[in-house]
Enzyme design. Structure first.
Site, PDB file in Angstrom:
ATOM      1  N   HIS A 170       0.888  -0.787  -0.191  1.00 40.49           N
ATOM      2  CA  HIS A 170       0.008  -0.245  -0.136  1.00 40.49           C
ATOM      3  C   HIS A 170       0.664   1.348   0.043  1.00 40.49           C
ATOM      4  O   HIS A 170       0.488   2.157  -0.019  1.00 40.49           O
ATOM      5  CB  HIS A 170      -1.055   0.010   0.805  1.00 40.49           C
ATOM      6  CG  HIS A 170      -1.846  -1.700   0.901  1.00 40.49           C
ATOM      7  ND1 HIS A 170      -2.460  -1.302  -0.020  1.00 40.49           N
ATOM      8  CD2 HIS A 170      -1.553  -2.090   2.243  1.00 40.49           C
ATOM      9  CE1 HIS A 170      -3.381  -3.063   0.874  1.00 40.49           C
ATOM     10  NE2 HIS A 170      -2.742  -2.603   1.887  1.00 40.49           N
ATOM     11  N   HIS A 219      -8.076  -4.166  -0.814  1.00 40.23           N
ATOM     12  CA  HIS A 219      -7.867  -5.441  -1.590  1.00 40.23           C
ATOM     13  C   HIS A 219      -8.181  -5.741  -2.693  1.00 40.23           C
ATOM     14  O   HIS A 219      -8.021  -8.063  -2.678  1.00 40.23           O
ATOM     15  CB  HIS A 219      -7.432  -6.798  -0.448  1.00 40.23           C
ATOM     16  CG  HIS A 219      -6.631  -6.016   1.126  1.00 40.23           C
ATOM     17  ND1 HIS A 219      -7.178  -5.079   2.620  1.00 40.23           N
ATOM     18  CD2 HIS A 219      -4.946  -5.564   1.107  1.00 40.23           C
ATOM     19  CE1 HIS A 219      -6.325  -4.693   3.673  1.00 40.23           C
ATOM     20  NE2 HIS A 219      -5.116  -4.920   2.744  1.00 40.23           N
TER      21      HIS A 219
END
Length: 334
Positions: A60, A222
């Site tokens: 991320h 995700h």
């Protein structure tokens, strides 16, 4: 067109370690790696301060280690791509950073992170290190407002970390840092839109499929299910709906002050982000909402996911004062 991810990497298993090494080089000695563990802390932590520890899965970037710096987080524990750091990583990172004034954990609200940070907190408490926790819950797509504690933490993490770090710089004690950080979390809302899938480097496959003529409103970082999947639409239609949903959820009213972030999830262009920002500003202006600051860029990504998220952070006088304080990290300098 290739239907498999195309990345310029070395051994896919080495991705978390190599990207962290690259970050350390970029920070020119201002970050220190925890020996033997996937964690970092800043070198200039004050001798008698509360310590803010964040963390979560790699993949991320620049979240989480990119927000370790003065006025933000003091340390970050990092897991594999899209996976929580282990309790051992969290414990050793915390021990390396703490200064005997207590520790605040700030991280996104995901089952693996919750479990491992809770285990770490319990074990640290047994060693005499006081720990409090704020789980970031800004993703309005993940659960209704009545179940805010079930929501995921996404790009809003950055605002919550900003307030936590500024409170530490202001000399707040652990209870006060925890209280104002929890307030910042409650005042933060995010919603995203996905146009294309993300992948985990080790698998060589996309995490989900979206047809070329489809988007998903509210998809998680995700690939968690969002509000709905639909045919492609205009930017204005999607962004108007996002603003409507955010404003309703946080109950914005005329005269409120907010900060806005248009966050690139990985593969969107500045062209798209700026077009989104145009509509977000127009919609908030219709409601007489004061936009105090605007951030546009890659703040919490999901590998090569195409799409972006919109975050609204509502200010009060205390939060504005803390927001205005300087910060200095790889991902955010103010």
């Amino acid at each position: 067109m290739s239907r498999t991810p195309k990345k310029l990497l070395n051994n896919p298993n080495d991705v978390p370690a190599e990207q962290l090494e690259g970050l350390l080089y970029a920070c020119h000695g201002n970050l220190i790696k925890v020996e033997g563990f996937s964690g970092v802390y800043r070198k200039d932590i004050g001798e008698n301060q509360v310590v803010v520890v964040t963390g979560g899965g790699s993949g991320h970037e620049p979240m989480f280690a990119g927000y370790v710096g003065k006025g933000l987080a003091d340390a970050a524990a990092l897991g594999e791509v899209f996976a929580s750091p282990s309790p051992d990583i969290i414990i050793e990172t915390t021990k390396a950073a703490h200064k005997n004034q207590g520790v605040l954990f700030v991280y996104g609200n995901y089952a693996g992170d919750n479990m491992n940070f809770d285990i770490a907190a319990e074990l640290l408490e047994e060693e005499g290190i006081q720990v409090k926790t704020v789980r970031v819950t800004d993703d309005i797509s993940a659960a209704p407002l009545s179940k805010m504690s079930d929501r995921r933490g996404v790009a809003g993490d950055m605002y919550v970390l900003k307030i936590a770090g500024a409170a530490v710089e202001s000399g707040y004690n652990l209870d006060a840092v925890h209280a104002v950080t929890a307030k910042a979390n409650f005042n933060t809302r995010t919603m995203g839109v996905a146009l294309g899938a993300c992948s985990i480097p080790q698998t060589g496959k996309f995490n989900f499929e979206l047809a070329d003529d489809e988007l998903e409103l509210g998809m998680g970082i995700h690939g968690e299910p969002g509000v709905r999947r639909q045919k492609m639409s205009s930017a204005d239609e999607i962004n108007e709906e996002i603003v409507n949903r955010l404003c309703k959820d946080i109950e914005l009213k005329a005269g409120d002050r907010v900060c806005v972030t248009i966050n690139n999830l990985g593969a969107s262009t500045y062209t798209e982000l700026l077009i989104a920002n145009r509509k977000v500003h127009q919609e908030l202006a219709k409601r007489n909402i004061q936009i105090y600051d605007t951030l546009i860029g890659s703040y919490c990504t999901s590998q090569e996911m195409a799409g972006y998220s919109v975050t609204i952070f509502r200010l009060d006088d205390e939060l504005q004062k803390l927001y205005d304080m300087n910060c200095d990290s790889f991902a955010w300098r103010k």
